[in-house]
Design a protein around this motif. Structure first.
Motif, PDB file in Angstrom:
ATOM      1  N   ASP A 156      50.146  43.359  37.652  1.00 12.36           N
ATOM      2  CA  ASP A 156      49.721  42.520  36.538  1.00 12.36           C
ATOM      3  C   ASP A 156      48.618  43.195  35.737  1.00 12.36           C
ATOM      4  O   ASP A 156      47.714  43.845  36.304  1.00 12.36           O
ATOM      5  CB  ASP A 156      49.208  41.173  37.053  1.00 12.36           C
ATOM      6  CG  ASP A 156      50.308  40.341  37.683  1.00 12.36           C
ATOM      7  OD1 ASP A 156      51.476  40.559  37.331  1.00 12.36           O
ATOM      8  OD2 ASP A 156      49.988  39.469  38.518  1.00 12.36           O
ATOM      9  N   GLY A 157      48.672  43.006  34.426  1.00 12.25           N
ATOM     10  CA  GLY A 157      47.645  43.527  33.534  1.00 12.25           C
ATOM     11  C   GLY A 157      47.172  42.459  32.579  1.00 12.25           C
ATOM     12  O   GLY A 157      47.946  41.587  32.166  1.00 12.25           O
ATOM     13  N   PHE A 158      45.872  42.534  32.212  1.00 13.08           N
ATOM     14  CA  PHE A 158      45.283  41.551  31.306  1.00 13.08           C
ATOM     15  C   PHE A 158      44.300  42.258  30.394  1.00 13.08           C
ATOM     16  O   PHE A 158      43.436  43.015  30.842  1.00 13.08           O
ATOM     17  CB  PHE A 158      44.583  40.457  32.108  1.00 13.08           C
ATOM     18  CG  PHE A 158      44.117  39.293  31.284  1.00 13.08           C
ATOM     19  CD1 PHE A 158      44.986  38.630  30.435  1.00 13.08           C
ATOM     20  CD2 PHE A 158      42.810  38.848  31.364  1.00 13.08           C
ATOM     21  CE1 PHE A 158      44.559  37.551  29.674  1.00 13.08           C
ATOM     22  CE2 PHE A 158      42.374  37.775  30.615  1.00 13.08           C
ATOM     23  CZ  PHE A 158      43.250  37.114  29.770  1.00 13.08           C
ATOM     24  N   SER A 159      44.423  41.985  29.088  1.00 12.76           N
ATOM     25  CA  SER A 159      43.677  42.752  28.089  1.00 12.76           C
ATOM     26  C   SER A 159      42.188  42.457  28.077  1.00 12.76           C
ATOM     27  O   SER A 159      41.406  43.267  27.563  1.00 12.76           O
ATOM     28  CB  SER A 159      44.257  42.476  26.692  1.00 12.76           C
ATOM     29  OG  SER A 159      44.122  41.101  26.353  1.00 12.76           O
ATOM     30  N   ASN A 160      41.750  41.321  28.611  1.00 14.85           N
ATOM     31  CA  ASN A 160      40.329  40.986  28.527  1.00 14.85           C
ATOM     32  C   ASN A 160      39.467  41.739  29.532  1.00 14.85           C
ATOM     33  O   ASN A 160      38.236  41.627  29.489  1.00 14.85           O
ATOM     34  CB  ASN A 160      40.130  39.475  28.703  1.00 14.85           C
ATOM     35  CG  ASN A 160      40.583  38.694  27.493  1.00 14.85           C
ATOM     36  OD1 ASN A 160      40.910  39.276  26.455  1.00 14.85           O
ATOM     37  ND2 ASN A 160      40.622  37.379  27.600  1.00 14.85           N
ATOM     38  N   PHE A 161      40.085  42.473  30.454  1.00 18.06           N
ATOM     39  CA  PHE A 161      39.324  43.344  31.340  1.00 18.06           C
ATOM     40  C   PHE A 161      39.088  44.687  30.673  1.00 18.06           C
ATOM     41  O   PHE A 161      39.811  45.073  29.746  1.00 18.06           O
ATOM     42  CB  PHE A 161      40.057  43.553  32.667  1.00 18.06           C
ATOM     43  CG  PHE A 161      40.106  42.339  33.551  1.00 18.06           C
ATOM     44  CD1 PHE A 161      38.990  41.931  34.253  1.00 18.06           C
ATOM     45  CD2 PHE A 161      41.273  41.605  33.682  1.00 18.06           C
ATOM     46  CE1 PHE A 161      39.030  40.816  35.073  1.00 18.06           C
ATOM     47  CE2 PHE A 161      41.333  40.486  34.489  1.00 18.06           C
ATOM     48  CZ  PHE A 161      40.205  40.081  35.190  1.00 18.06           C
ATOM     49  N   ALA A 162      38.078  45.412  31.150  1.00 19.02           N
ATOM     50  CA  ALA A 162      37.838  46.768  30.665  1.00 19.02           C
ATOM     51  C   ALA A 162      39.015  47.662  31.060  1.00 19.02           C
ATOM     52  O   ALA A 162      39.745  47.350  32.012  1.00 19.02           O
ATOM     53  CB  ALA A 162      36.534  47.302  31.245  1.00 19.02           C
ATOM     54  N   PRO A 163      39.234  48.778  30.337  1.00 24.28           N
ATOM     55  CA  PRO A 163      40.428  49.618  30.577  1.00 24.28           C
ATOM     56  C   PRO A 163      40.630  50.011  32.030  1.00 24.28           C
ATOM     57  O   PRO A 163      41.768  50.008  32.527  1.00 24.28           O
ATOM     58  CB  PRO A 163      40.177  50.831  29.691  1.00 24.28           C
ATOM     59  CG  PRO A 163      39.337  50.319  28.580  1.00 24.28           C
ATOM     60  CD  PRO A 163      38.437  49.275  29.196  1.00 24.28           C
ATOM     61  N   GLU A 164      39.563  50.339  32.752  1.00 23.79           N
ATOM     62  CA  GLU A 164      39.726  50.794  34.128  1.00 23.79           C
ATOM     63  C   GLU A 164      40.038  49.660  35.100  1.00 23.79           C
ATOM     64  O   GLU A 164      40.384  49.907  36.268  1.00 23.79           O
ATOM     65  CB  GLU A 164      38.471  51.534  34.595  1.00 23.79           C
ATOM     66  CG  GLU A 164      37.200  50.713  34.601  1.00 23.79           C
ATOM     67  CD  GLU A 164      36.474  50.716  33.255  1.00 23.79           C
ATOM     68  OE1 GLU A 164      35.292  50.352  33.236  1.00 23.79           O
ATOM     69  OE2 GLU A 164      37.106  51.106  32.240  1.00 23.79           O
ATOM     70  N   LEU A 192      43.837  36.159  39.707  1.00 26.98           N
ATOM     71  CA  LEU A 192      43.360  35.235  38.689  1.00 26.98           C
ATOM     72  C   LEU A 192      42.577  36.022  37.644  1.00 26.98           C
ATOM     73  O   LEU A 192      41.763  36.888  37.997  1.00 26.98           O
ATOM     74  CB  LEU A 192      42.471  34.152  39.307  1.00 26.98           C
ATOM     75  CG  LEU A 192      41.907  33.103  38.335  1.00 26.98           C
ATOM     76  CD1 LEU A 192      43.031  32.250  37.768  1.00 26.98           C
ATOM     77  CD2 LEU A 192      40.873  32.230  39.030  1.00 26.98           C
ATOM     78  N   ASN A 193      42.813  35.726  36.349  1.00 32.45           N
ATOM     79  CA  ASN A 193      42.162  36.467  35.265  1.00 32.45           C
ATOM     80  C   ASN A 193      41.475  35.523  34.284  1.00 32.45           C
ATOM     81  O   ASN A 193      41.543  35.700  33.068  1.00 32.45           O
ATOM     82  CB  ASN A 193      43.180  37.326  34.513  1.00 32.45           C
ATOM     83  CG  ASN A 193      44.351  36.512  33.988  1.00 32.45           C
ATOM     84  OD1 ASN A 193      44.296  35.289  33.948  1.00 32.45           O
ATOM     85  ND2 ASN A 193      45.411  37.174  33.588  1.00 32.45           N
ATOM     86  N   ASP A 194      40.806  34.508  34.806  1.00 35.08           N
ATOM     87  CA  ASP A 194      40.234  33.446  33.979  1.00 35.08           C
ATOM     88  C   ASP A 194      38.919  33.895  33.333  1.00 35.08           C
ATOM     89  O   ASP A 194      37.826  33.428  33.693  1.00 35.08           O
ATOM     90  CB  ASP A 194      40.018  32.194  34.826  1.00 35.08           C
ATOM     91  CG  ASP A 194      39.606  30.995  33.995  1.00 35.08           C
ATOM     92  OD1 ASP A 194      39.837  31.025  32.769  1.00 35.08           O
ATOM     93  OD2 ASP A 194      39.054  30.038  34.563  1.00 35.08           O
ATOM     94  N   ILE A 195      39.008  34.808  32.368  1.00 36.45           N
ATOM     95  CA  ILE A 195      37.840  35.256  31.615  1.00 36.45           C
ATOM     96  C   ILE A 195      38.223  35.387  30.144  1.00 36.45           C
ATOM     97  O   ILE A 195      39.394  35.516  29.794  1.00 36.45           O
ATOM     98  CB  ILE A 195      37.287  36.610  32.125  1.00 36.45           C
ATOM     99  CG1 ILE A 195      38.329  37.718  31.934  1.00 36.45           C
ATOM    100  CG2 ILE A 195      36.826  36.519  33.564  1.00 36.45           C
ATOM    101  CD1 ILE A 195      37.785  39.113  32.160  1.00 36.45           C
ATOM    102  N   SER A 196      37.207  35.347  29.303  1.00 32.95           N
ATOM    103  CA  SER A 196      37.411  35.597  27.878  1.00 32.95           C
ATOM    104  C   SER A 196      37.026  37.040  27.586  1.00 32.95           C
ATOM    105  O   SER A 196      36.373  37.718  28.397  1.00 32.95           O
ATOM    106  CB  SER A 196      36.557  34.646  27.036  1.00 32.95           C
ATOM    107  OG  SER A 196      35.174  34.931  27.226  1.00 32.95           O
ATOM    108  N   ILE A 197      37.399  37.510  26.420  1.00 31.14           N
ATOM    109  CA  ILE A 197      37.046  38.889  26.051  1.00 31.14           C
ATOM    110  C   ILE A 197      35.533  39.034  25.902  1.00 31.14           C
ATOM    111  O   ILE A 197      34.973  40.120  26.120  1.00 31.14           O
ATOM    112  CB  ILE A 197      37.781  39.300  24.763  1.00 31.14           C
ATOM    113  CG1 ILE A 197      37.678  40.819  24.569  1.00 31.14           C
ATOM    114  CG2 ILE A 197      37.251  38.536  23.554  1.00 31.14           C
ATOM    115  CD1 ILE A 197      38.579  41.339  23.473  1.00 31.14           C
TER     116      ILE A 197
END
Length: 282
Positions: free
Chosen positions: A100-108, A149-154
């Motif tokens: 899984d990938g999510f854009s609001n995390f940093a690239p690494e 879980l990726n419950d964060i905003s940018i």
């Protein structure tokens, strides 16, 4: 949103049954919102905001109209696969893997793997099992897996800005402290259960033991009082939930025109904090 799914079912010698599944999901979420509000109107029947921008109260210039806008965009992508196998409906085995990938995390930290595996044994289908009027079916099952879980905003990763005013001037200022080191929150679950059908399936019993450990919890971390912000989003340690669940269902009356079924559930959960983030103190 884009969903792609491919599934293939086949059997060998009528006893070895396989199901293979692979898929891909892509989701893009775009939000553009605007809001306005005012206070101290001349009456309660306000259809449009047509008030002066400020008012003087006790010699202090006070704004009575507030406006806000919000523009946000996020993308998520998932690759997943699953393989199921059963032998003559007696031995069950399943394994899956998600990426899984999510854009609001940093690239690494955008991508993470989440595997799982499960097994089951229908004991009542064995040749040595003899029909019993008391225990009509019996199954053992167990599983282990991870979920994310990726419950964060940018803004949690890169920081956000808000409108600020000073006297009659306006500007922008930081609204939070960014944390570019945020990682996926993951929950690792170990589950062992026994299922039984009693009295020709008139009564069903399930006893389930579980151990869930949530690692790198995404939550707010309080900051010292001298900080300009009260908290920041952080991966906050490890939380364990461990316990047992018991479910009993029974057909009290099973007639042609009338059915009466009763269910009873009991749960015992023990929650424990296993790890906390370092606060710089001994």
């Amino acid at each position: 949103m884009i969903d792609q799914l491919l599934q293939y079912d086949f059997s060998l010698n009528e006893k070895h049954n396989f199901t293979a599944l692979a898929g891909f999901n892509f989701t893009r979420t775009f939000i553009n919102s605007q809001s306005s509000s005012s206070s101290r109107g001349n009456n309660d029947y306000v259809f449009t905001i047509n008030e002066p921008a400020t008012i003087v109260l006790n010699g202090v210039v006070t704004p009575i109209i507030t406006t806000s806008t919000n523009i946000s965009e996020s993308r998520s992508a998932s690759y997943f696969g699953q393989v199921n196998y059963d032998y003559d409906s007696k031995y069950l085995l399943s394994g899956s893997l998600r990426y899984d990938g999510f854009s609001n995390f940093a690239p690494e930290n955008k991508y993470a793997y989440f595997p799982s595996i499960s097994a089951g044994w229908n004991i009542h289908k064995e040749s040595f099992w003899k029909f019993s009027p008391t225990i009509s079916s019996l199954k053992l099952r167990g599983s282990w897996g991870k979920a994310g879980l990726n419950d964060i905003s940018i803004a949690s990763t890169y920081g956000g800005y808000g409108v600020a005013s000073y006297a009659l001037a306006s500007g922008i200022q930081r609204s939070n402290i960014p944390n570019p080191n945020l990682r996926w929150e993951s929950t690792e679950t170990l589950d062992l259960a026994i299922e039984a059908g009693l009295f020709d399936e008139r009564v069903n019993l399930v006893i389930d033991f579980y151990d869930k450990q949530t690692k790198d919890r995404l939550a707010g971390k309080p900051l010292p009082s001298e900080s300009p912000f009260s908290s920041m989003t952080y991966n906050n340690g490890t939380l364990q939930n461990k316990g047992v669940e018991i479910e009993i269902g029974a057909h009290i009356i099973k007639a042609k025109d009338f059915n009466w079924r009763t269910n009873f559930a009991f749960a015992l959960n023990n929650q424990k904090i296993l790890k906390l983030p370092d606060n710089g103190r001994l």
